[in-house]
Design an enzyme around this catalytic site. Structure first.
Site, PDB file in Angstrom:
ATOM      1  N   GLU A 115       0.820  -1.202   0.000  1.00 36.16           N
ATOM      2  CA  GLU A 115       0.000   0.000   0.000  1.00 36.16           C
ATOM      3  C   GLU A 115       0.861   1.261   0.000  1.00 36.16           C
ATOM      4  O   GLU A 115       1.970   1.284   0.538  1.00 36.16           O
ATOM      5  CB  GLU A 115      -0.928  -0.009   1.220  1.00 36.16           C
ATOM      6  CG  GLU A 115      -2.001  -1.088   1.068  1.00 36.16           C
ATOM      7  CD  GLU A 115      -2.960  -1.182   2.238  1.00 36.16           C
ATOM      8  OE1 GLU A 115      -4.118  -1.527   2.000  1.00 36.16           O
ATOM      9  OE2 GLU A 115      -2.564  -0.907   3.379  1.00 36.16           O
ATOM     10  N   CYS A 139       5.929  -5.338  16.112  1.00 39.18           N
ATOM     11  CA  CYS A 139       5.503  -4.319  17.067  1.00 39.18           C
ATOM     12  C   CYS A 139       4.032  -4.578  17.373  1.00 39.18           C
ATOM     13  O   CYS A 139       3.218  -4.728  16.464  1.00 39.18           O
ATOM     14  CB  CYS A 139       5.722  -2.927  16.480  1.00 39.18           C
ATOM     15  SG  CYS A 139       7.439  -2.665  16.025  1.00 39.18           S
ATOM     16  N   GLY A 194       6.638  -2.103   6.333  1.00 40.63           N
ATOM     17  CA  GLY A 194       7.998  -2.612   6.376  1.00 40.63           C
ATOM     18  C   GLY A 194       8.978  -1.761   7.161  1.00 40.63           C
ATOM     19  O   GLY A 194       8.705  -0.610   7.495  1.00 40.63           O
ATOM     20  N   SER A 226      11.670   6.426   8.510  1.00 38.20           N
ATOM     21  CA  SER A 226      11.272   6.056   9.870  1.00 38.20           C
ATOM     22  C   SER A 226      11.743   4.639  10.168  1.00 38.20           C
ATOM     23  O   SER A 226      11.501   3.718   9.398  1.00 38.20           O
ATOM     24  CB  SER A 226       9.750   6.133  10.000  1.00 38.20           C
ATOM     25  OG  SER A 226       9.342   5.629  11.248  1.00 38.20           O
ATOM     26  N   SER A 248      10.887   5.371  15.781  1.00 36.88           N
ATOM     27  CA  SER A 248       9.678   4.889  16.470  1.00 36.88           C
ATOM     28  C   SER A 248      10.048   4.587  17.909  1.00 36.88           C
ATOM     29  O   SER A 248      10.422   3.474  18.248  1.00 36.88           O
ATOM     30  CB  SER A 248       9.164   3.634  15.771  1.00 36.88           C
ATOM     31  OG  SER A 248       8.699   3.968  14.497  1.00 36.88           O
ATOM     32  N   PHE A 249       9.957   5.589  18.740  1.00 39.26           N
ATOM     33  CA  PHE A 249      10.470   5.491  20.100  1.00 39.26           C
ATOM     34  C   PHE A 249       9.464   4.797  21.031  1.00 39.26           C
ATOM     35  O   PHE A 249       9.736   3.742  21.560  1.00 39.26           O
ATOM     36  CB  PHE A 249      10.804   6.906  20.607  1.00 39.26           C
ATOM     37  CG  PHE A 249      11.901   6.921  21.623  1.00 39.26           C
ATOM     38  CD1 PHE A 249      13.172   6.510  21.292  1.00 39.26           C
ATOM     39  CD2 PHE A 249      11.660   7.355  22.922  1.00 39.26           C
ATOM     40  CE1 PHE A 249      14.206   6.517  22.230  1.00 39.26           C
ATOM     41  CE2 PHE A 249      12.680   7.376  23.870  1.00 39.26           C
ATOM     42  CZ  PHE A 249      13.941   6.954  23.522  1.00 39.26           C
ATOM     43  N   ASN A 325      -3.917   4.463  16.213  1.00 37.02           N
ATOM     44  CA  ASN A 325      -4.947   4.154  15.219  1.00 37.02           C
ATOM     45  C   ASN A 325      -5.363   2.705  15.385  1.00 37.02           C
ATOM     46  O   ASN A 325      -4.552   1.805  15.226  1.00 37.02           O
ATOM     47  CB  ASN A 325      -4.401   4.398  13.808  1.00 37.02           C
ATOM     48  CG  ASN A 325      -4.099   5.863  13.584  1.00 37.02           C
ATOM     49  OD1 ASN A 325      -4.926   6.727  13.853  1.00 37.02           O
ATOM     50  ND2 ASN A 325      -2.888   6.158  13.132  1.00 37.02           N
TER      51      ASN A 325
END
Ligand code: SAH
Ligand code: SF4
Length: 392
Positions: A115, A139, A194, A226, A248-249, A325
């Site tokens: 996507e 994650c 990814g 990221s 991405s903390f 989200n």
């Protein structure tokens, strides 16, 4: 939140042949294209110039037909057509959100699907690009993480996503012209499906094309990669790509981060922060974006906010708070607006910009972390997701 039905349109798709046989020119580095041209008989002395010309046609003006490349001789065009193709991912579906966000599902070689999301904003437009089909990391709050990795995307498939979007936005300039100013697609974020740093070379080669003055011509300041924290590749990103970095903390203790971002078990907060400290200097970028997903009762306390600013002390940073989200079967809830505001205030008072990311395209499941290809079969069960999140 009101959810309206997305407007879904099927895009007319052109049947594509290959991939065996002729080589795709999309995604080749300048050197690789030069070598390929020479291998097919282009004199060495001319090869560099030909690469520049072909790049301009493909990336500058969106041309896919060799016959239209009129500053090349007829014989050379015929040679190109015989040995090469110019192919981009095929659009399977295109959805437009009520807020203007566009989501494309595209098919790549092998029938896999990824996507792409286009987010229009005031004065700019950001394309969220995928780097892998699925993700090997798990994650626990991320929908893509529930999809097994199928494969890395090639550089052509990565930069091809930009070409797909520019086609759909209809923003190729007239042949011979440039449209660097006021573009609809002005920024790229590697925040789709990814982990980009587990596909380093392909991501690098694609981003080189995005930044090249004869390529897509985006400044490296308009490209953000990221990562969940693949520490050994962070220094390489600074040296070999030089784009903006987002991390991405998501947690302020190893205990919580181990659960949310399991790669933390390999490279913990201390090791990660050390790698981040040298990034801005080496890449000559201004600051690092710390992404922080707000999960109700998990990582959103005042103590977390105070710990966060302590941890990142000394690093030029912006903290991007992302309201969680939700997706079907997700084991978390979004923090309340009041909680997010209180957290943001602590961070802001410590001297950091702390914008709250506005979820975009929620009605078409295009928001951050909601991406997952529709055709993917090996879904994890809800039980499995909860077990991995340490909730059962
Ligand atoms: N793999 C890379 C890039 C893709 S994810 C990475 O992890 O950084 C892009 C961003 O969306 C990351 O910060 C990720 O942690 C965040 N994200 C994932 N799932 C989310 C969700 N459900 N809600 C909000 N943000 C999410
Ligand atoms: Fe992979 Fe990023 Fe999702 Fe983690 S947040 S599972 S690294 S895509």
């Amino acid at each position: 939140m009101s959810v309206t039905a997305p407007i879904t349109q099927d895009v007319h798709t052109i049947p594509r042949k290959l991939p065996e046989g002729p080589q795709n020119l999309i995604g080749l580095t300048r050197e690789a294209m030069r070598d390929a041209l020479i291998a097919h008989g282009t004199p060495e002395k001319q090869a560099k110039m030909r690469v520049g010309q072909i790049w301009q046609w493909i990336y500058g003006w969106g041309v896919r037909d060799f016959a239209e490349m009129t500053n090349l001789s007829k014989a050379f065009r015929a040679e190109l057509a015989e040995n090469f193709v110019i192919e981009i991912p095929e659009v399977v579906t295109r959805q437009v959100s009520e807020d203007g966000t566009r989501k494309y599902l595209v098919r790549i070689a092998g029938g896999h699907e990824v996507e792409i999301v286009y987010i229009p904003e005031e004065g700019r437009g950001t394309l969220c690009v995928s780097s892998q089909v699925g993700c090997t990391l798990t994650c626990s709050f991320c929908h893509t993480g529930t999809q097994k990795l199928v494969r890395n995307l090639t550089a052509g498939e990565i930069i091809g996503q930009v070409l797909v979007a520019r086609d759909d936005l209809g923003e190729w300039p007239e042949i011979g012209a440039k449209n660097v100013e006021g573009r609809l697609l002005s920024n790229i974020v590697l925040m789709g499906m990814g982990e980009p740093l587990y596909n380093f070379e392909n991501v690098r080669d694609a981003m080189k094309i995005a930044m090249d003055p004869e390529g897509i011509q985006l400044s490296r300041r308009r490209i953000t990669l990221s990562t969940s924290g693949v520490v050994p590749e962070i220094a390489r990103t600074a040296e070999e790509i030089g784009c903006q970095l987002a991390i991405s903390f998501h947690a302020t203790t190893d205990e919580v981060r181990d659960k949310l971002v399991p790669i933390n078990k390999k490279w913990n907060l201390e090791v990660l922060l050390e790698a981040l400290r040298s990034y801005p200097k080496v890449s000559n970028s201004e600051r690092i974006t710390f992404e922080y997903v707000m999960l109700h009762g998990v990582n959103d306390s005042d103590e977390d906010a105070h710990r966060l600013v302590e941890l990142i002390k000394g690093i030029p940073a912006k903290i991007n708070l992302i309201p969680f989200n939700e997706w079907p079967g997700a084991p978390y809830k979004r923090s309340s607006n009041n909680r997010i505001r209180a957290f943001s205030e602590i961070v802001y008072n410590a001297g950091y910009a702390s914008p709250v990311r506005k979820p975009r395209g929620e009605d078409i499941m295009a928001a951050c972390g909601q991406l997952k290809s529709a055709t993917e079969r090996s879904r994890k069960s809800r039980k499995q997701i909860e077990a991995e999140a340490g909730l059962s």
